[in-house]
Design a protein around this motif. Structure first.
Motif, PDB file in Angstrom:
ATOM      1  N   TYR A   1       0.835  -1.195   0.000  1.00 38.23           N
ATOM      2  CA  TYR A   1       0.000   0.000   0.000  1.00 38.23           C
ATOM      3  C   TYR A   1       0.868   1.243   0.000  1.00 38.23           C
ATOM      4  CZ  TYR A   1      -4.678   1.938   0.780  1.00 38.23           C
ATOM      5  OH  TYR A   1      -5.883   2.552   0.623  1.00 38.23           O
ATOM      6  N   ALA A   2       0.428   2.267  -0.703  1.00 38.85           N
ATOM      7  CA  ALA A   2       1.115   3.562  -0.715  1.00 38.85           C
ATOM      8  C   ALA A   2       0.078   4.642  -1.004  1.00 38.85           C
ATOM      9  CB  ALA A   2       2.201   3.586  -1.788  1.00 38.85           C
ATOM     10  N   VAL A   3       0.413   5.878  -0.665  1.00 39.71           N
ATOM     11  CA  VAL A   3      -0.500   6.996  -0.919  1.00 39.71           C
ATOM     12  C   VAL A   3       0.290   8.172  -1.484  1.00 39.71           C
ATOM     13  CG1 VAL A   3      -2.171   8.616   0.088  1.00 39.71           C
ATOM     14  CG2 VAL A   3      -2.023   6.266   0.974  1.00 39.71           C
ATOM     15  N   VAL A   4      -0.208   8.721  -2.585  1.00 40.82           N
ATOM     16  CA  VAL A   4       0.333   9.953  -3.172  1.00 40.82           C
ATOM     17  C   VAL A   4      -0.787  10.985  -3.152  1.00 40.82           C
ATOM     18  CG1 VAL A   4       2.042   8.818  -4.632  1.00 40.82           C
ATOM     19  CG2 VAL A   4      -0.248   9.199  -5.502  1.00 40.82           C
ATOM     20  N   LEU A   5      -0.426  12.248  -3.320  1.00 39.70           N
ATOM     21  CA  LEU A   5      -1.415  13.320  -3.366  1.00 39.70           C
ATOM     22  C   LEU A   5      -1.528  13.846  -4.788  1.00 39.70           C
ATOM     23  CD1 LEU A   5      -0.435  15.285  -0.129  1.00 39.70           C
ATOM     24  CD2 LEU A   5      -2.114  13.440  -0.390  1.00 39.70           C
ATOM     25  N   ASP A   6      -2.752  14.032  -5.248  1.00 41.25           N
ATOM     26  CA  ASP A   6      -2.931  14.612  -6.579  1.00 41.25           C
ATOM     27  C   ASP A   6      -2.655  16.116  -6.500  1.00 41.25           C
ATOM     28  OD1 ASP A   6      -5.297  15.965  -5.815  1.00 41.25           O
ATOM     29  OD2 ASP A   6      -6.598  14.792  -7.110  1.00 41.25           O
ATOM     30  N   PRO A   7      -2.684  16.837  -7.600  1.00 41.07           N
ATOM     31  CA  PRO A   7      -2.342  18.261  -7.564  1.00 41.07           C
ATOM     32  C   PRO A   7      -3.219  19.111  -6.639  1.00 41.07           C
ATOM     33  CG  PRO A   7      -2.185  17.479  -9.802  1.00 41.07           C
ATOM     34  CD  PRO A   7      -2.795  16.361  -8.990  1.00 41.07           C
ATOM     35  N   ASP A   8      -4.418  18.627  -6.303  1.00 40.58           N
ATOM     36  CA  ASP A   8      -5.288  19.369  -5.392  1.00 40.58           C
ATOM     37  C   ASP A   8      -5.212  18.859  -3.957  1.00 40.58           C
ATOM     38  OD1 ASP A   8      -6.855  21.397  -7.039  1.00 40.58           O
ATOM     39  OD2 ASP A   8      -7.009  19.572  -8.242  1.00 40.58           O
ATOM     40  N   GLY A   9      -4.294  17.934  -3.693  1.00 41.09           N
ATOM     41  CA  GLY A   9      -4.106  17.430  -2.337  1.00 41.09           C
ATOM     42  C   GLY A   9      -4.986  16.259  -1.954  1.00 41.09           C
ATOM     43  N   CYS A  10      -5.718  15.689  -2.910  1.00 40.25           N
ATOM     44  CA  CYS A  10      -6.549  14.517  -2.615  1.00 40.25           C
ATOM     45  C   CYS A  10      -5.666  13.273  -2.529  1.00 40.25           C
ATOM     46  CB  CYS A  10      -7.604  14.320  -3.700  1.00 40.25           C
ATOM     47  SG  CYS A  10      -8.824  15.627  -3.771  1.00 40.25           S
ATOM     48  N   GLU A  11      -5.955  12.432  -1.557  1.00 47.69           N
ATOM     49  CA  GLU A  11      -5.185  11.201  -1.387  1.00 47.69           C
ATOM     50  C   GLU A  11      -5.553  10.188  -2.467  1.00 47.69           C
ATOM     51  OE1 GLU A  11      -5.488   9.589   2.538  1.00 47.69           O
ATOM     52  OE2 GLU A  11      -4.608  11.376   3.450  1.00 47.69           O
ATOM     53  N   VAL A  12      -4.536   9.611  -3.073  1.00 42.94           N
ATOM     54  CA  VAL A  12      -4.715   8.569  -4.073  1.00 42.94           C
ATOM     55  C   VAL A  12      -3.918   7.358  -3.602  1.00 42.94           C
ATOM     56  CG1 VAL A  12      -4.338   7.914  -6.473  1.00 42.94           C
ATOM     57  CG2 VAL A  12      -5.081  10.238  -5.916  1.00 42.94           C
ATOM     58  N   SER A  13      -4.633   6.291  -3.274  1.00 41.03           N
ATOM     59  CA  SER A  13      -4.009   5.069  -2.779  1.00 41.03           C
ATOM     60  C   SER A  13      -3.617   4.182  -3.946  1.00 41.03           C
ATOM     61  CB  SER A  13      -4.958   4.312  -1.865  1.00 41.03           C
ATOM     62  OG  SER A  13      -5.280   5.075  -0.734  1.00 41.03           O
ATOM     63  N   LEU A  14      -2.500   3.521  -3.788  1.00 41.48           N
ATOM     64  CA  LEU A  14      -2.015   2.499  -4.716  1.00 41.48           C
ATOM     65  C   LEU A  14      -1.924   1.222  -3.902  1.00 41.48           C
ATOM     66  CD1 LEU A  14       0.945   4.619  -6.140  1.00 41.48           C
ATOM     67  CD2 LEU A  14      -1.337   4.372  -7.146  1.00 41.48           C
ATOM     68  N   PHE A  15      -2.474   0.112  -4.415  1.00 40.17           N
ATOM     69  CA  PHE A  15      -2.440  -1.102  -3.615  1.00 40.17           C
ATOM     70  C   PHE A  15      -2.419  -2.342  -4.486  1.00 40.17           C
ATOM     71  CE2 PHE A  15      -6.872  -0.513  -4.527  1.00 40.17           C
ATOM     72  CZ  PHE A  15      -7.402  -1.789  -4.604  1.00 40.17           C
ATOM     73  N   ALA A  16      -1.957  -3.427  -3.896  1.00 42.27           N
ATOM     74  CA  ALA A  16      -1.970  -4.744  -4.528  1.00 42.27           C
ATOM     75  C   ALA A  16      -1.923  -5.777  -3.420  1.00 42.27           C
ATOM     76  CB  ALA A  16      -0.775  -4.931  -5.466  1.00 42.27           C
ATOM     77  N   ASP A  17      -2.519  -6.938  -3.671  1.00 45.79           N
ATOM     78  CA  ASP A  17      -2.405  -8.018  -2.703  1.00 45.79           C
ATOM     79  C   ASP A  17      -0.954  -8.405  -2.535  1.00 45.79           C
ATOM     80  OD1 ASP A  17      -5.126  -8.124  -2.194  1.00 45.79           O
ATOM     81  OD2 ASP A  17      -5.498  -9.639  -3.738  1.00 45.79           O
ATOM     82  N   SER A  18      -0.550  -8.680  -1.304  1.00 42.58           N
ATOM     83  CA  SER A  18       0.859  -9.015  -1.017  1.00 42.58           C
ATOM     84  C   SER A  18       1.229 -10.424  -1.420  1.00 42.58           C
ATOM     85  CB  SER A  18       1.152  -8.816   0.473  1.00 42.58           C
ATOM     86  OG  SER A  18       1.071  -7.451   0.798  1.00 42.58           O
ATOM     87  N   ALA A  19       0.252 -11.267  -1.648  1.00 43.38           N
ATOM     88  CA  ALA A  19       0.528 -12.680  -1.951  1.00 43.38           C
ATOM     89  C   ALA A  19       1.309 -12.875  -3.194  1.00 43.38           C
ATOM     90  CB  ALA A  19      -0.780 -13.462  -2.046  1.00 43.38           C
TER      91      ALA A  19
END
Length: 134
Positions: free
Chosen positions: A116-134
């Motif tokens: 899991y990770a989180v970046v901010l878009d240009p307006d400061g909204c959180e955008v999560s990136l995720f994938a199953d760890s398996a």
């Protein structure tokens, strides 16, 4: 007895301060957004399955809601993008940060079984990136 109508989630709307900057960010995440949309006051992109993402400039929103003000602080809408693998989470995060976007939470192995990770878009909204760890 008449059946009650059941609303169906059809679109997710984002209000943006800079349309071109916002669309560039979401294009990097794979959304199919027309190249000539950068100066439009309203843009839509269809997602697989029919859900849509809508972008409106602050000026557009104020045209029909003159009392609208930009949110401040936390609690904004967040979007989450499924990646194909844990390594892809790391790669996409690194690509976005290298392109100048703000990282919020570096990739980690979450206790719920995802990378899991989180970046901010240009307006400061959180955008999560995720994938199953398996």
């Amino acid at each position: 007895m008449t059946a009650q109508p059941t609303p169906r989630l059809d679109a997710i709307g984002l209000v943006v301060s800079d349309m071109a900057a916002s669309l560039a960010f979401y294009r990097r995440l794979g959304l199919d957004i027309p190249a000539d949309a950068d100066s439009a006051p309203h843009v839509e992109a269809a997602l697989p399955g029919g859900l849509r993402v809508l972008w409106d400039t602050e000026e557009t929103v104020r045209s029909f809601d003159p009392h609208w003000t930009r949110p401040s602080g936390g609690g904004r809408l967040g979007l989450a993008f499924l990646c194909g693998s844990p390594g892809e989470v790391d790669t996409v995060y690194a690509d976005l940060v290298a392109a100048g976007y703000r990282g919020h939470l570096k990739p980690w192995d979450a206790f719920w079984g995802q990378r899991y990770a989180v970046v901010l878009d240009p307006d400061g909204c959180e955008v999560s990136l995720f994938a199953d760890s398996a």
